[in-house]
Motif scaffolding. Structure first.
Motif, PDB file in Angstrom:
ATOM      1  N   PHE A 179      11.000 -26.395   4.755  1.00  0.00           N
ATOM      2  CA  PHE A 179      11.706 -25.298   4.557  1.00  0.00           C
ATOM      3  C   PHE A 179      10.680 -24.111   4.386  1.00  0.00           C
ATOM      4  CE2 PHE A 179      11.865 -24.095   0.048  1.00  0.00           C
ATOM      5  CZ  PHE A 179      11.136 -25.486  -0.589  1.00  0.00           C
ATOM      6  N   GLY A 180      11.203 -22.747   4.325  1.00  0.00           N
ATOM      7  CA  GLY A 180      10.337 -21.570   3.899  1.00  0.00           C
ATOM      8  C   GLY A 180      11.295 -20.339   4.084  1.00  0.00           C
ATOM      9  N   ARG A 181      10.695 -19.281   4.038  1.00  0.00           N
ATOM     10  CA  ARG A 181      11.411 -18.124   3.725  1.00  0.00           C
ATOM     11  C   ARG A 181      11.076 -17.281   4.845  1.00  0.00           C
ATOM     12  NH1 ARG A 181       8.449 -20.368   0.144  1.00  0.00           N
ATOM     13  NH2 ARG A 181       9.396 -21.310  -1.626  1.00  0.00           N
ATOM     14  N   LEU A 182      12.197 -16.767   5.514  1.00  0.00           N
ATOM     15  CA  LEU A 182      12.091 -15.694   6.588  1.00  0.00           C
ATOM     16  C   LEU A 182      12.304 -14.330   5.975  1.00  0.00           C
ATOM     17  CD1 LEU A 182      12.464 -15.053   9.631  1.00  0.00           C
ATOM     18  CD2 LEU A 182      15.124 -14.968   9.197  1.00  0.00           C
ATOM     19  N   VAL A 183      11.237 -13.442   6.349  1.00  0.00           N
ATOM     20  CA  VAL A 183      11.190 -12.094   5.845  1.00  0.00           C
ATOM     21  C   VAL A 183      11.437 -11.242   6.945  1.00  0.00           C
ATOM     22  CG1 VAL A 183       9.159 -10.478   4.674  1.00  0.00           C
ATOM     23  CG2 VAL A 183       9.425 -12.993   3.981  1.00  0.00           C
ATOM     24  N   PHE A 184      12.463 -10.112   6.783  1.00  0.00           N
ATOM     25  CA  PHE A 184      12.454  -9.271   7.601  1.00  0.00           C
ATOM     26  C   PHE A 184      13.055  -7.893   7.005  1.00  0.00           C
ATOM     27  CE2 PHE A 184      17.235  -9.912   6.692  1.00  0.00           C
ATOM     28  CZ  PHE A 184      17.036 -11.417   6.195  1.00  0.00           C
ATOM     29  N   SER A 185      13.253  -7.081   7.878  1.00  0.00           N
ATOM     30  CA  SER A 185      14.078  -5.917   7.364  1.00  0.00           C
ATOM     31  C   SER A 185      15.496  -5.828   7.730  1.00  0.00           C
ATOM     32  CB  SER A 185      13.412  -4.457   7.910  1.00  0.00           C
ATOM     33  OG  SER A 185      12.167  -4.368   7.616  1.00  0.00           O
ATOM     34  N   GLN A 186      16.402  -5.339   6.773  1.00  0.00           N
ATOM     35  CA  GLN A 186      17.808  -5.464   6.812  1.00  0.00           C
ATOM     36  C   GLN A 186      18.324  -4.069   6.220  1.00  0.00           C
ATOM     37  OE1 GLN A 186      20.102  -8.616   5.260  1.00  0.00           O
ATOM     38  NE2 GLN A 186      21.321  -8.660   7.063  1.00  0.00           N
ATOM     39  N   HIS A 187      18.866  -3.227   7.103  1.00  0.00           N
ATOM     40  CA  HIS A 187      19.116  -1.805   6.554  1.00  0.00           C
ATOM     41  C   HIS A 187      17.968  -1.245   6.066  1.00  0.00           C
ATOM     42  CE1 HIS A 187      23.193  -3.658   7.317  1.00  0.00           C
ATOM     43  NE2 HIS A 187      23.065  -4.596   6.177  1.00  0.00           N
ATOM     44  N   ALA A 188      16.749  -1.189   6.713  1.00  0.00           N
ATOM     45  CA  ALA A 188      15.766  -0.525   6.437  1.00  0.00           C
ATOM     46  C   ALA A 188      15.182  -1.164   4.903  1.00  0.00           C
ATOM     47  CB  ALA A 188      15.805   1.051   6.351  1.00  0.00           C
ATOM     48  N   LEU A 189      15.651  -2.376   4.352  1.00  0.00           N
ATOM     49  CA  LEU A 189      15.273  -2.820   3.315  1.00  0.00           C
ATOM     50  C   LEU A 189      14.323  -4.278   3.457  1.00  0.00           C
ATOM     51  CD1 LEU A 189      17.888  -2.083   0.700  1.00  0.00           C
ATOM     52  CD2 LEU A 189      15.775  -0.862   0.886  1.00  0.00           C
ATOM     53  N   PRO A 190      13.595  -4.519   2.584  1.00  0.00           N
ATOM     54  CA  PRO A 190      12.831  -5.589   2.777  1.00  0.00           C
ATOM     55  C   PRO A 190      13.581  -6.773   2.398  1.00  0.00           C
ATOM     56  CG  PRO A 190      11.649  -4.540   1.088  1.00  0.00           C
ATOM     57  CD  PRO A 190      12.614  -3.656   1.670  1.00  0.00           C
ATOM     58  N   ALA A 191      13.864  -7.866   3.363  1.00  0.00           N
ATOM     59  CA  ALA A 191      14.844  -8.987   2.944  1.00  0.00           C
ATOM     60  C   ALA A 191      13.933 -10.312   2.919  1.00  0.00           C
ATOM     61  CB  ALA A 191      16.062  -8.693   3.501  1.00  0.00           C
ATOM     62  N   ILE A 192      14.584 -11.158   2.203  1.00  0.00           N
ATOM     63  CA  ILE A 192      14.165 -12.533   2.228  1.00  0.00           C
ATOM     64  C   ILE A 192      15.132 -13.599   2.208  1.00  0.00           C
ATOM     65  CG2 ILE A 192      13.502 -12.544  -0.081  1.00  0.00           C
ATOM     66  CD1 ILE A 192      11.003 -14.196   0.507  1.00  0.00           C
ATOM     67  N   ARG A 193      14.988 -14.609   2.893  1.00  0.00           N
ATOM     68  CA  ARG A 193      16.030 -15.811   3.098  1.00  0.00           C
ATOM     69  C   ARG A 193      15.508 -17.082   3.355  1.00  0.00           C
ATOM     70  NH1 ARG A 193      21.387 -14.222   3.887  1.00  0.00           N
ATOM     71  NH2 ARG A 193      20.715 -12.403   3.370  1.00  0.00           N
ATOM     72  N   LEU A 194      15.861 -18.321   2.644  1.00  0.00           N
ATOM     73  CA  LEU A 194      15.388 -19.368   2.584  1.00  0.00           C
ATOM     74  C   LEU A 194      16.194 -20.106   3.741  1.00  0.00           C
ATOM     75  CD1 LEU A 194      15.720 -20.862  -1.049  1.00  0.00           C
ATOM     76  CD2 LEU A 194      13.386 -20.768   0.354  1.00  0.00           C
ATOM     77  N   VAL A 195      15.239 -20.666   4.550  1.00  0.00           N
ATOM     78  CA  VAL A 195      15.722 -21.648   5.796  1.00  0.00           C
ATOM     79  C   VAL A 195      14.778 -22.834   5.908  1.00  0.00           C
ATOM     80  CG1 VAL A 195      16.772 -19.589   7.004  1.00  0.00           C
ATOM     81  CG2 VAL A 195      14.051 -20.113   7.229  1.00  0.00           C
ATOM     82  N   ASN A 196      15.371 -23.693   6.489  1.00  0.00           N
ATOM     83  CA  ASN A 196      14.936 -24.904   7.087  1.00  0.00           C
ATOM     84  C   ASN A 196      14.026 -24.580   8.473  1.00  0.00           C
ATOM     85  OD1 ASN A 196      15.770 -26.447   4.930  1.00  0.00           O
ATOM     86  ND2 ASN A 196      17.634 -26.984   6.057  1.00  0.00           N
TER      87      ASN A 196
END
Lengths: 137, 137
Positions: free
Chosen positions: B25-42
């Motif tokens: 597992f790790g962390r997906l890092v992306f932009s959402q609504h022009a804000l930095p976002a992170i989410r745990l995923v397998n």
């Protein structure tokens, strides 16, 4: 035999901040050259704000502050049970000299080098969740 | 008594990808609504690409693909020794039905729900580092 199910539940904000304060490192999430970026840093929670030290300050932070996201978690690498807390808020340089000295005493920079700055992130959004396992017959 | 020093070193790309493949597992890092976002995923690593399942696909990914960052690490919560690998690359929906079936068999979504999509991230930048301790007399 007991059947096991996994349950993902949201955590209240206070609980989330307490979990964040219970651990000593996390991940700063920000935009750099218009790309999503992430960096491991140590942190403390002081007066409701997340305090970090990073050498990234000059490239990441605008003088008026920059919105960043910060994540910390404690996840079992095998079962994946555990918690994750994600805050989003304005990151600003800590400029008060007494605060800087106080924070530098308790916060070790992650890597090597003394070019780091102390940054305060005031949470605007707090999201926490817990993945737990329930056994049912 | 031995004096201990901590050493942060960069890892070669191949070693970094092998470490990424060694964890689930790790962390997906992306932009959402022009804000930095992170989410745990397998994740799994297949043919040099990182494969994840996420319900975020529709909101995160443009039809032509979106540049995201992905991070995985194994850090000792007390000593902070360990490694972190960060890749940045184009994330695209996996559309080949056989690939989707194959990946869904081995990849469990992090949370609950079946609204997820399978995403392939082809690394363009690979950065890995290791924090290790050296003892010297």
């Amino acid at each position: 035999m007991a059947a096991e199910s996994r349950h993902l539940r949201e955590l209240p904000e206070l609980k989330s901040m307490n979990l964040l304060a219970s651990t000593s490192f996390g991940r700063l999430v920000f935009s750099q050259h218009a790309l999503p970026a992430i960096r491991l840093v140590n942190h403390i929670v002081d007066d409701g704000a997340v305090i970090i030290r990073t050498q990234l300050a000059a490239t990441v932070l605008a003088p008026t502050g920059t919105v960043v996201t910060y994540e910390a978690d404690a996840i079992d690498p095998h079962t994946h049970l555990g918690w994750s807390v994600i805050i989003t808020g304005l990151a600003e340089w800590v400029t008060d000299a007494r605060d800087v000295v106080r924070y530098e005493r308790v916060l070790r920079p992650w890597g090597i080098g003394d070019q780091d700055q102390v940054i305060r992130i005031r949470p605007h959004l707090i999201a926490g969740f817990e993945l737990a396992e329930h056994a049912s017959n």
